[in-house]
Design a protein around this motif. Structure first.
Motif, mmCIF file in Angstrom:
data_model
loop_
_atom_site.group_PDB
_atom_site.id
_atom_site.type_symbol
_atom_site.label_atom_id
_atom_site.label_comp_id
_atom_site.label_asym_id
_atom_site.label_seq_id
_atom_site.Cartn_x
_atom_site.Cartn_y
_atom_site.Cartn_z
ATOM 1 N N ARG A 60 -45.752 -17.689 -20.949
ATOM 2 C CA ARG A 60 -44.943 -18.240 -19.877
ATOM 3 C C ARG A 60 -45.612 -17.940 -18.535
ATOM 4 N N TYR A 77 -38.045 -16.385 -12.413
ATOM 5 C CA TYR A 77 -37.928 -17.348 -13.494
ATOM 6 C C TYR A 77 -39.297 -17.566 -14.127
ATOM 7 N N TRP A 80 -36.779 -20.737 -17.741
ATOM 8 C CA TRP A 80 -35.850 -19.627 -17.914
ATOM 9 C C TRP A 80 -35.639 -18.914 -16.584
ATOM 10 N N GLN A 111 -35.979 -12.083 -22.335
ATOM 11 C CA GLN A 111 -36.032 -13.509 -22.647
ATOM 12 C C GLN A 111 -35.400 -14.373 -21.561
ATOM 13 N N ARG A 157 -32.108 -19.412 -20.550
ATOM 14 C CA ARG A 157 -32.753 -20.710 -20.537
ATOM 15 C C ARG A 157 -31.902 -21.706 -19.758
#
Length: 220
Positions: A129, A178, A186, A193, A196
């Protein structure tokens, strides 16, 4: 705007769902001619060094994880320079080729170059990510690339500020905001995590909308 839309296309293209055997087309003579036009012979040399680096890594036939440190180290040799100074623009996302050909870039450019190079080396998009965070010591926005070995794992952080690859819980100097990849967007306040963000069934749509607003100069 052109670069933002190119990045958007690459991030959301199904082509990035698998390793990229066609990566050599990015180094075709016509593309190198464009590099030389804008950055001179030195720029072409740097682009070909990237070509040779990728080719050498592929010849090793290693698991994608084993490319993390070499890729992080490779791009961290380049200098940090702000978009305003480098491109005379307040915000400009360079391609990996513009990044190396021009000799450096800002945190987004470091992170994007690492992301796309690792994709070429076989790293699944879902395990990476691009994360926007606040660099607390600098009191400014910052981007890093994170790697998740498993869905619930603590991500590893690939960064140009701290060149060591460390788990997120060992980077108290970063406050996540994010993150995104080819699968979604996300929101987070910690290296977890996150939440989302969805629009219909696909969080990508929200990310597309955001990039379109940025490209149009809205929301600033």
């Amino acid at each position: 705007m052109r670069i933002v839309l190119i990045i958007l296309t690459l991030l959301t293209s199904s082509a990035w769902a698998e390793p990229l055997p066609q990566w050599r087309v990015f180094f075709a003579p016509d593309r190198l001619a464009q590099v030389e036009k804008h950055f001179g012979a030195k720029g072409v040399d740097e682009v070909m060094k990237l070509h040779d680096f990728i080719d050498a890594r592929l010849q090793l036939s290693l698991p994608p994880f084993d490319h993390l440190k070499p890729v992080n180290d490779y791009f961290n040799q380049y200098r940090f320079v702000s978009d305003q100074r480098h491109w005379q623009q307040p915000d400009y996302w360079a391609t990996p080729f513009e990044f190396v050909a021009s000799g450096g870039g800002d945190c987004e450019d470091f992170s994007l170059a690492k992301f796309f190079t690792l994709r070429v080396l076989g790293m699944p998009s879902v395990q990476m990510r691009l994360m926007y965070a606040k660099a607390l010591e600098l009191n400014q926005a910052h981007m890093v690339l994170t790697y998740l070995e498993q869905e619930q794992a603590m991500p590893l952080v690939l960064d140009n500020l701290n060149k060591a690859i460390l788990p997120g819980d060992q980077r108290p100097d970063l406050l996540p905001v994010y993150s995104f990849n080819g699968e979604g967007l996300w929101r987070a306040r910690a290296f977890d995590q996150g939440v989302r963000l969805k629009q219909g069934e696909n969080g990508i749509l929200l990310w597309q909308e955001l990039l379109e607003r940025l490209a149009a100069g809205e929301g600033r």
